[in-house]
Write a protein that holds these residues in place. Structure first.
Motif, PDB file in Angstrom:
ATOM      1  N   LEU A  28      -1.128  28.550 -23.134  1.00  0.00           N
ATOM      2  CA  LEU A  28       0.211  28.003 -22.854  1.00  0.00           C
ATOM      3  C   LEU A  28       1.082  27.910 -24.095  1.00  0.00           C
ATOM      4  O   LEU A  28       1.784  26.927 -24.305  1.00  0.00           O
ATOM      5  N   GLN A  29       1.087  28.956 -24.911  1.00  0.00           N
ATOM      6  CA  GLN A  29       1.841  28.913 -26.171  1.00  0.00           C
ATOM      7  C   GLN A  29       3.158  29.675 -26.139  1.00  0.00           C
ATOM      8  O   GLN A  29       3.922  29.612 -27.106  1.00  0.00           O
ATOM      9  N   SER A  30       3.436  30.428 -25.081  1.00  0.00           N
ATOM     10  CA  SER A  30       4.687  31.173 -25.013  1.00  0.00           C
ATOM     11  C   SER A  30       5.835  30.252 -24.621  1.00  0.00           C
ATOM     12  O   SER A  30       5.635  29.149 -24.105  1.00  0.00           O
ATOM     13  N   PHE A  31       7.061  30.719 -24.840  1.00  0.00           N
ATOM     14  CA  PHE A  31       8.235  29.977 -24.403  1.00  0.00           C
ATOM     15  C   PHE A  31       8.331  30.023 -22.875  1.00  0.00           C
ATOM     16  O   PHE A  31       7.608  30.772 -22.208  1.00  0.00           O
ATOM     17  N   TYR A  32       9.248  29.250 -22.310  1.00  0.00           N
ATOM     18  CA  TYR A  32       9.372  29.149 -20.853  1.00  0.00           C
ATOM     19  C   TYR A  32       9.628  30.500 -20.197  1.00  0.00           C
ATOM     20  O   TYR A  32       9.263  30.720 -19.040  1.00  0.00           O
ATOM     21  N   ASP A  33      10.279  31.417 -20.933  1.00  0.00           N
ATOM     22  CA  ASP A  33      10.600  32.730 -20.366  1.00  0.00           C
ATOM     23  C   ASP A  33       9.553  33.788 -20.683  1.00  0.00           C
ATOM     24  O   ASP A  33       9.756  34.974 -20.416  1.00  0.00           O
ATOM     25  N   GLY A  34       8.418  33.367 -21.256  1.00  0.00           N
ATOM     26  CA  GLY A  34       7.348  34.306 -21.565  1.00  0.00           C
ATOM     27  C   GLY A  34       7.441  34.946 -22.933  1.00  0.00           C
ATOM     28  O   GLY A  34       6.594  35.755 -23.303  1.00  0.00           O
ATOM     29  N   THR A  35       8.448  34.572 -23.707  1.00  0.00           N
ATOM     30  CA  THR A  35       8.594  35.116 -25.052  1.00  0.00           C
ATOM     31  C   THR A  35       7.491  34.574 -25.955  1.00  0.00           C
ATOM     32  O   THR A  35       7.162  33.385 -25.921  1.00  0.00           O
ATOM     33  N   ILE A  36       6.940  35.426 -26.781  1.00  0.00           N
ATOM     34  CA  ILE A  36       5.844  35.055 -27.673  1.00  0.00           C
ATOM     35  C   ILE A  36       6.374  34.195 -28.820  1.00  0.00           C
ATOM     36  O   ILE A  36       7.454  34.441 -29.357  1.00  0.00           O
ATOM     37  N   GLY A  67       1.959  32.897 -13.549  1.00  0.00           N
ATOM     38  CA  GLY A  67       1.007  31.904 -13.067  1.00  0.00           C
ATOM     39  C   GLY A  67       1.331  30.485 -13.451  1.00  0.00           C
ATOM     40  O   GLY A  67       1.084  29.559 -12.684  1.00  0.00           O
ATOM     41  N   TRP A  68       1.900  30.273 -14.645  1.00  0.00           N
ATOM     42  CA  TRP A  68       2.110  28.922 -15.155  1.00  0.00           C
ATOM     43  C   TRP A  68       3.131  28.952 -16.285  1.00  0.00           C
ATOM     44  O   TRP A  68       3.345  29.985 -16.933  1.00  0.00           O
ATOM     45  N   PRO A  69       3.787  27.823 -16.533  1.00  0.00           N
ATOM     46  CA  PRO A  69       4.702  27.742 -17.678  1.00  0.00           C
ATOM     47  C   PRO A  69       3.946  27.972 -18.979  1.00  0.00           C
ATOM     48  O   PRO A  69       2.787  27.595 -19.113  1.00  0.00           O
ATOM     49  N   GLY A  70       4.596  28.617 -19.934  1.00  0.00           N
ATOM     50  CA  GLY A  70       3.948  28.887 -21.210  1.00  0.00           C
ATOM     51  C   GLY A  70       3.113  30.147 -21.214  1.00  0.00           C
ATOM     52  O   GLY A  70       2.353  30.381 -22.155  1.00  0.00           O
ATOM     53  N   LYS A 111       6.214  25.727 -10.113  1.00  0.00           N
ATOM     54  CA  LYS A 111       7.113  25.372 -11.210  1.00  0.00           C
ATOM     55  C   LYS A 111       7.406  26.587 -12.082  1.00  0.00           C
ATOM     56  O   LYS A 111       8.501  26.709 -12.642  1.00  0.00           O
ATOM     57  N   ALA A 112       6.423  27.462 -12.203  1.00  0.00           N
ATOM     58  CA  ALA A 112       6.612  28.664 -13.010  1.00  0.00           C
ATOM     59  C   ALA A 112       7.463  29.697 -12.288  1.00  0.00           C
ATOM     60  O   ALA A 112       7.996  30.618 -12.912  1.00  0.00           O
ATOM     61  N   LEU A 113       7.601  29.545 -10.969  1.00  0.00           N
ATOM     62  CA  LEU A 113       8.358  30.493 -10.141  1.00  0.00           C
ATOM     63  C   LEU A 113       9.731  29.939  -9.774  1.00  0.00           C
ATOM     64  O   LEU A 113      10.379  30.461  -8.856  1.00  0.00           O
ATOM     65  N   ASN A 114      10.149  28.898 -10.475  1.00  0.00           N
ATOM     66  CA  ASN A 114      11.445  28.261 -10.191  1.00  0.00           C
ATOM     67  C   ASN A 114      11.572  27.865  -8.728  1.00  0.00           C
ATOM     68  O   ASN A 114      12.638  28.019  -8.110  1.00  0.00           O
TER      69      ASN A 114
END
Length: 366
Positions: A28-36, A67-70, A111-114
């Motif tokens: 779970l270390q990426s930003f909310y938009d999946g950015t590394i 699948g999940w935030p982060g 939550k990850a799928l808005n």
């Protein structure tokens, strides 16, 4: 007998320096938009010293597959700069860099799928082993959505190639979408993607075809494709070992470079009463019979664990131990076994900052 120091050249032509891998683990270390993030790159780089290959945590191939935030994303070309940095960070330490590509299916956190409803092979909720609901009821995927998802795996592979990764691992394990299509618990479809084992394998076959097509079209160098699977489910109906034997018999006929069995302990014995004489890993290794390299995982913490695992696999994946002990491989190589960190992983959560990847992993696992 295979030892962890032995190098290996995959069918695709990629050579790894030894038989140790870091398996995919969610942190779970990426930003909310999946950015590394920089922390994520540094985390992988620190654990890349010594192993032959690093497999990143799951990266979603479509937005609806998150699948999940982060979570890491490989769903858009805009993800390429971060992915490139990640691949470079791993490779700079001497390890090959593989990215795991997946779709969460019904296991996705809304939550990850808005707020969107998760999708799956059929509108069937995941169950705990006692039959109680584990998730909400997903929406059954349309044929068009299935085709879009299959194309998403191919597009993700193209991005992995462009970002400089040495390979991809297709995540067909841990109750996520690909496994949902193969499981009789989650797949009740009546079209070509459902029915018996052959029908339920169709989605897997088409995902593989999409990935292999992308490799053939875009790879300008040897490029690995691996596949991870879970050997059993604890529901009834669910995947049993005989289903998995059929699955690996199909997979070994493809251009896959390796198979990776997902286990919490490499010595675990099957549930089925007919298979109690040895571990799941040993049964699978016998079934594969050298047709593909097998990666074993689960509970590897000591030199003896590595030796015991490699009796029934070509590669040993070291997960939780590397999370808590990033220099574990160097200790193994230098015979500093007494310096290896011991103790229960779950206990470490009591004294670990909540921002640390170990904390995030243990929260999700325990």
């Amino acid at each position: 007998m295979t030892t962890y120091q032995d190098s290996f050249t995959f069918q695709s032509g990629v050579t790894v320096k030894n038989r140790l891998m870091m398996p995919p683990m969610t942190t779970l270390q990426s930003f909310y938009d999946g950015t590394i993030t920089t922390d994520e790159i540094n985390y992988y780089a620190e654990r890349s010293k010594g192993v032959g290959a690093v497999i990143t945590g799951a990266a979603n191939v479509t937005d609806l597959g998150k699948g999940w935030p982060g979570e890491l994303s490989i769903a858009h070309d805009a993800d390429l700069p971060g992915l490139t940095e990640l691949a470079s960070g791993i490779k700079a330490q001497g390890a090959k860099a593989f990215v795991q590509i997946f779709h969460g299916g019904r296991m996705s956190d809304p939550k990850a799928l808005n707020g969107k409803q998760p999708v799956s092979a059929s509108a069937i909720a995941a169950e705990h082993s006692d039959g109680s609901p584990k998730t909400g009821i997903p929406r059954e995927m349309t044929t068009e959505e299935i085709h879009e998802t299959i194309a998403g795996f191919g597009n993700a592979t193209r991005r992995a190639i462009e970002a400089g990764f040495d390979g991809v691992e297709i995540h067909g394990a841990n109750l996520y979408l690909i496994q949902q299509f193969y499981s009789p618990q989650s797949n009740r479809r009546t079209d070509k993607y459902g029915g018996d084992r052959t029908g339920r394998y169709t989605f897997i076959k088409e995902v593989l075809d999409s990935v292999f097509t992308a490799v053939k079209q875009y790879a300008d160098r040897p490029f690995v494709v691996g596949y991870r699977f879970s050997p059993e489910e604890f529901t009834n109906p669910g995947i049993i070992l005989e289903d998995t034997f059929y699955l690996v018999d199909q997979l070994v006929q493809t251009p896959l470079d390796y198979l990776h069995v997902s286990l919490d302990n490499f010595a675990r014995v099957p549930q089925a009463k007919a298979y109690q004489d040895q571990s799941i890993l040993a049964y699978l290794h016998e079934r594969i019979d050298g047709r593909k390299p097998l990666v074993g995982v689960g509970g590897v913490r000591t030199r003896q664990d590595v030796t015991d695992l490699l009796k029934h696999a070509e590669f040993a994946a070291v997960g939780q131990q590397l999370l808590i002990d990033p220099t574990w491989v160097q200790k193994l190589e230098n015979k500093q076994d007494d310096d290896m960190i011991t103790g229960k992983f779950a206990d470490a959560i009591q004294c670990t900052p909540f921002t640390h990847p170990l904390y995030q992993f243990l929260v999700r696992r325990y």
